[in-house]
Design an enzyme around this catalytic site. Structure first.
Site: not given
Length: 476
Positions: A144-145, A190, A322
């Protein structure tokens, strides 16, 4: 349900009844019982499933080439793997993405499904493992590793072109709007305060530019990060139970099968435990996501109102906003993208902690790394496509309103500063704020500049980019 609908399989811990129609086996079944966590099974990420099959395919070819796997078993395993890469049997990959065991359950899910497909190909019943075994044959010369992290990398490589395609299309959409809005003069801001004039086109072109930077980085970064694999390292990178020729051969076959230029890791022990590539990749995904979220913040601000906000652009209305306020329409698409981005930021933290949480020769947190990385990519693709299709392509500009804001902005004084001087400009700005009068109105009242001079200074092309200062007007 009668016992005839099950087959009995055995493992280290005993016996379990596996559904007879299932292509997975007892170890997959145990994992399904143990790990009911995310609710996201392996098949949710088809590229990962296909990559697992490709790894097993390459391993079988290498083992056959080296004389360890018979012609018959080799042929059956290859056919099974091909069918999976073509999209068959993905529904048999049922292990939860989050699991203990460093991905062993995922690896065994693949081994068992491939073995049972191969057994049927050979004319045997599912579960007749003495003819072809999930561990002995499908998992030969693997752990698996090395198989699992290799599959994660291949799966990411198989899917990153979709990420690039979505990001590229979004960049193109912003660039198209940049051209469409090139004539729309507006105020730049800004600190949420009026700054200096610009065009709406420049603003949208900047969105395209910042994301295009990430297209180029992802295109270069992902292959470089992911193409080095530890296949052949087996348990901890020493290559135990694998032929000395196997690593190079298996990776060569995997490169051919996957279509990506994979290479064996230079240090298999290091590659088996280190998750640094995934940390960097996740950070890149976060970087792109953060840029996207900032853009969506801007879109929400620019479209705010419609009567009491900035209202320089109109987002396509997608749904009533809304249950109590009639006529309200919300910027739901950018809002949804923001939430996707917050998720990706959280995923990045999870990947970071998982990479840090490994010990010694293996990182057992790889399943979480896989889950969060594949998840971030999937979410990012969907969010970018949604934003482009349902929002950006339909944005319109309120050009007259934009120009009106420029003409009544205190920030317009910046354009006059070189000609009337900083002291005069500061005084006019303060007086405009105190009286509510416009900057141009006050300049005219004080006869600081003639109408002809004002007309020349305030030409849009002289306010939205570098230009030659009109020297004859300085200190007028």
């Amino acid at each position: 349900m009668s016992s005839s609908t099950f087959r009995t399989e055995k493992d280290l811990l005993g016996s379990l009844d596996v559904p007879s129609e299932a292509y997975y086996g007892i170890q997959t079944l145990r994992a399904m019982h143990n790990f009911q966590l995310s609710g996201i099974p392996l098949f949710h990420f088809p590229h990962l499933v296909s990559a697992l099959a490709m790894v097993k395919w390459a391993a079988a070819k290498a083992n056959h080439h080296l004389g360890y796997l018979s012609d018959e078993k080799h042929s059956a395993i290859i056919k099974a793997c091909k069918r999976i890469t073509q999209g068959e049997f993905h529904d048999q990959f049922l292990v939860d993405m989050i699991q203990g065991g460093a991905g062993t359950s995922t690896n065994m899910n693949a081994n068992e499904v491939i073995a049972n497909i191969a057994l049927e190909e050979l004319g045997y019943a599912k579960g007749d493992y003495h003819h072809l075994h999930p561990n002995n044959d499908v998992n030969m010369a693997q752990s698996t590793n090395d198989a699992y992290p290799t599959a994660i990398r291949v799966g990411l490589l198989l899917g990153y072109d979709h990420l690039l395609a979505s990001l590229t299309k979004l960049c193109e959409s912003f660039a198209k709007k940049g051209k469409e809005f090139a004539h729309v003069l507006k105020m730049g801001r800004t600190q949420l305060q009026d700054a200096v004039p610009m065009t709406l086109g420049q603003e949208f072109h900047a969105f395209s530019t910042t994301l295009t930077e990430d297209v180029n980085r992802i295109r270069l970064l992902i292959p470089d990060l992911l193409c080095e694999v530890n296949l052949g390292g087996t348990a901890i990178g020493t290559g135990i139970n694998a032929d000395p020729q196997y690593p190079a051969l298996a990776v060569k076959y995997l490169a051919e099968i996957s279509g990506h230029p994979l290479l064996p890791a230079r240090d298999l022990i290091e590659a088996t435990s280190d998750m640094g590539a995934f940390v960097l990749l996740s950070g890149m995904l976060k970087r792109t996501a953060v840029k996207l979220s900032k853009i969506c913040n801007d879109l929400r601000l620019l479209s705010s109102g419609p009567r009491t906000g900035i209202n320089e652009i109109n987002l396509p209305p997608r749904q009533p906003g809304s249950s109590i306020m009639p006529g309200k329409v919300n910027p739901v698409i950018p809002e949804a993208v923001n939430q996707v981005v917050f998720t990706i930021i959280g995923n990045d933290l999870a990947v970071t902690l998982a990479a840090e949480g490994g010990q010694l020769q293996l990182n057992v947190m790889e399943p979480l790394i896989a889950y969060k990385t594949f998840g971030s990519i999937t979410l990012l693709i969907r969010a970018m496509d949604m934003l482009r299709e349902l929002c950006i392509d339909g944005i319109t500009a309120n050009a007259e309103h934009c120009r009106d804001l420029v003409e009544h902005s205190i920030g317009l004084i910046t354009a006059l500063n070189p000609y009337i001087g900083y002291e005069n400009a500061t005084r006019i700005a303060r007086k405009a704020l105190e009286t509510g009068k416009g900057v141009l109105e006050l300049v005219r009242e004080e006869k600081l500049l003639s109408e002809k001079d004002l007309e020349e200074i305030l030409k849009p092309e002289n306010m939205i980019g570098p230009h030659q200062i009109l020297r004859n007007l300085i200190n007028h």
